[in-house]
Structure formats: C-alpha cells, structure tokens
Motif scaffolding. Structure first.
Motif, short mmCIF file in Angstrom:
data_model
loop_
_atom_site.label_atom_id
_atom_site.label_comp_id
_atom_site.label_asym_id
_atom_site.label_seq_id
_atom_site.Cartn_x
_atom_site.Cartn_y
_atom_site.Cartn_z
N TYR A 79 20.64 2.57 -6.93
CA TYR A 79 20.16 1.93 -8.15
C TYR A 79 20.96 0.69 -8.51
O TYR A 79 20.46 -0.20 -9.19
N VAL A 80 22.19 0.59 -8.03
CA VAL A 80 23.05 -0.54 -8.41
C VAL A 80 22.57 -1.86 -7.82
O VAL A 80 22.87 -2.92 -8.34
N SER A 81 21.77 -1.80 -6.77
CA SER A 81 21.32 -3.02 -6.10
C SER A 81 19.89 -3.38 -6.50
O SER A 81 19.02 -2.53 -6.54
N TYR A 82 19.68 -4.67 -6.82
CA TYR A 82 18.33 -5.14 -7.09
C TYR A 82 17.53 -5.30 -5.80
O TYR A 82 16.32 -5.42 -5.83
N ALA A 83 18.20 -5.33 -4.65
CA ALA A 83 17.54 -5.45 -3.36
C ALA A 83 17.39 -4.06 -2.76
O ALA A 83 18.34 -3.51 -2.22
N PRO A 84 16.20 -3.46 -2.85
CA PRO A 84 16.03 -2.09 -2.36
C PRO A 84 16.18 -2.00 -0.85
O PRO A 84 15.87 -2.94 -0.13
N VAL A 85 16.66 -0.85 -0.41
CA VAL A 85 16.88 -0.60 1.00
C VAL A 85 16.02 0.59 1.42
O VAL A 85 15.98 1.60 0.73
N VAL A 86 15.33 0.45 2.55
CA VAL A 86 14.54 1.56 3.06
C VAL A 86 15.49 2.53 3.75
O VAL A 86 16.23 2.15 4.66
N SER A 87 15.49 3.76 3.28
CA SER A 87 16.35 4.79 3.87
C SER A 87 15.56 6.09 3.96
O SER A 87 14.38 6.13 3.61
N ALA A 88 16.21 7.13 4.41
CA ALA A 88 15.54 8.43 4.54
C ALA A 88 15.07 8.94 3.18
O ALA A 88 14.08 9.67 3.11
N ARG A 89 15.75 8.56 2.11
CA ARG A 89 15.35 9.01 0.78
C ARG A 89 14.31 8.12 0.13
O ARG A 89 13.56 8.57 -0.74
N THR A 90 14.24 6.84 0.51
CA THR A 90 13.36 5.91 -0.20
C THR A 90 12.09 5.53 0.55
O THR A 90 11.23 4.87 -0.02
N TRP A 91 11.92 5.95 1.80
CA TRP A 91 10.74 5.52 2.55
C TRP A 91 9.43 5.97 1.91
O TRP A 91 8.44 5.24 1.99
N PRO A 92 9.36 7.12 1.22
CA PRO A 92 8.08 7.47 0.58
C PRO A 92 7.65 6.46 -0.49
O PRO A 92 6.45 6.27 -0.72
N LEU A 93 8.60 5.80 -1.13
CA LEU A 93 8.25 4.80 -2.13
C LEU A 93 7.49 3.63 -1.51
O LEU A 93 6.68 2.98 -2.17
N TYR A 94 7.73 3.36 -0.25
CA TYR A 94 7.04 2.29 0.45
C TYR A 94 5.78 2.78 1.14
O TYR A 94 4.80 2.05 1.25
N ALA A 95 5.77 4.02 1.61
CA ALA A 95 4.65 4.54 2.37
C ALA A 95 3.51 5.05 1.49
O ALA A 95 2.34 4.87 1.83
N LEU A 96 3.81 5.65 0.36
CA LEU A 96 2.77 6.24 -0.48
C LEU A 96 1.75 5.24 -1.00
O LEU A 96 0.55 5.54 -0.99
N PRO A 97 2.13 4.05 -1.45
CA PRO A 97 1.09 3.09 -1.87
C PRO A 97 0.12 2.73 -0.74
O PRO A 97 -1.08 2.59 -0.98
N VAL A 98 0.62 2.60 0.47
CA VAL A 98 -0.25 2.29 1.61
C VAL A 98 -1.19 3.46 1.87
O VAL A 98 -2.39 3.27 2.10
N VAL A 99 -0.68 4.69 1.81
CA VAL A 99 -1.52 5.87 2.01
C VAL A 99 -2.60 5.94 0.93
O VAL A 99 -3.78 6.20 1.24
N PHE A 100 -2.24 5.70 -0.32
CA PHE A 100 -3.23 5.72 -1.40
C PHE A 100 -4.31 4.64 -1.20
O PHE A 100 -5.49 4.89 -1.43
N LEU A 101 -3.90 3.46 -0.79
CA LEU A 101 -4.88 2.40 -0.53
C LEU A 101 -5.82 2.78 0.61
O LEU A 101 -7.04 2.52 0.54
N LEU A 102 -5.31 3.41 1.65
CA LEU A 102 -6.16 3.85 2.75
C LEU A 102 -7.15 4.93 2.29
O LEU A 102 -8.32 4.91 2.68
N ILE A 103 -6.70 5.85 1.47
CA ILE A 103 -7.58 6.90 0.96
C ILE A 103 -8.68 6.30 0.09
O ILE A 103 -9.86 6.63 0.23
N VAL A 104 -8.31 5.41 -0.83
CA VAL A 104 -9.30 4.76 -1.69
C VAL A 104 -10.27 3.94 -0.84
O VAL A 104 -11.49 3.95 -1.08
N GLY A 105 -9.76 3.22 0.14
CA GLY A 105 -10.63 2.45 1.04
C GLY A 105 -11.60 3.34 1.79
O GLY A 105 -12.79 3.00 1.92
N ALA A 106 -11.16 4.49 2.26
CA ALA A 106 -12.04 5.42 2.98
C ALA A 106 -13.11 5.98 2.05
O ALA A 106 -14.29 6.09 2.43
N ILE A 107 -12.73 6.32 0.82
CA ILE A 107 -13.70 6.84 -0.14
C ILE A 107 -14.75 5.78 -0.46
O ILE A 107 -15.96 6.06 -0.47
#
Length: 134
Positions: free
Chosen positions: A97-125
């Motif tokens: 949290y101390v950094s304004y520049a987010p880093v993709v790590s084992a704990r934070t990758w869902p924050l980047y992957a979930l929006p893409v998954v949601f967009l794919l689901i909405v696109g398929a629907i």
C-alpha cells in the motif's frame, strides 16, 4: 487499589508522551547537499504514500511518520542505494500500500485478472444475445 490503577495507566501512557516529543529525523525537512541525489530522492518520495494521511505522498505530508520515511529515503539515496531498492525495502516494511506504483505479485494478480475475466463474460453474454436475435 485506585492508586495502583492510576500508576498503571500512567506507566502505559509514558511511551505515547515520549513519542510525541521526539524531534524529527534530521533529513525529514532538510534536503541533501547533492542536487542530483535530492532530485532522485524527491522523485521517489512523490511515488510513496503517507501511511497516516493516506491521500498524500510522503513528499507532501507533514505527518511525523512521513518525515521519518523522507529521512530514510534521503539517507539511503545518499548512501548510494537505487530508488527501486529503497521502494522494495519500504514495501517489505510497510506493505504494498505504501507505493503508488502497484506491483503484480502472487497476492495482487487477481486485481488485474478479474476485470479481464468479467469483460470476457459480459462479451460472451452479449454475443449470445445478439446472435439469437439475428
């Protein structure tokens, strides 16, 4: 009994009183002598979040904790450490949290992957709905 309770409360409050009276770190409000080092320190400090204010960088905050963090950044820059190494050290110490520049790590990758998954689901629907109408 009341005297013992008052003594216990006074003993517990002493660290808080002592912490509030501590002088600021030497480089909290004083710049480095080398302009290049100070510029590097300033650039890094603007990308680090004050943990107390949470909406300001440590360069802009007047909180004592931000002053301590500015001091750490400046003495480490003066010692020759790279800004990214200092950022990593602060992130290990205070969390991502101390950094304004987010880093993709084992704990934070869902924050980047979930929006893409949601967009794919909405696109398929939407694709299935429009395909049925046509």
């Amino acid at each position: 009994m009341r005297g013992l309770l008052a003594l216990l409360l006074a003993a517990m409050a002493m660290p808080l009183v002592a912490q509030g009276n501590a002088p600021p770190a030497p480089y909290a409000y004083r710049q480095l002598d080398d302009p290049a080092q100070e510029a590097a320190a300033q650039e890094l400090m603007e990308t680090l979040r004050c943990l107390k204010c949470q909406s300001q960088s440590i360069a802009d905050s007047d909180a004592p904790m931000a002053g301590d963090m500015r001091h750490q950044v400046r003495i480490r820059i003066a010692a020759g450490e790279k800004p990214e190494d200092i950022r990593s050290w602060l992130m290990q110490r205070y969390g991502d949290y101390v950094s304004y520049a987010p880093v993709v790590s084992a704990r934070t990758w869902p924050l980047y992957a979930l929006p893409v998954v949601f967009l794919l689901i909405v696109g398929a629907i939407l694709w299935r709905r429009f395909r049925r109408r046509a």
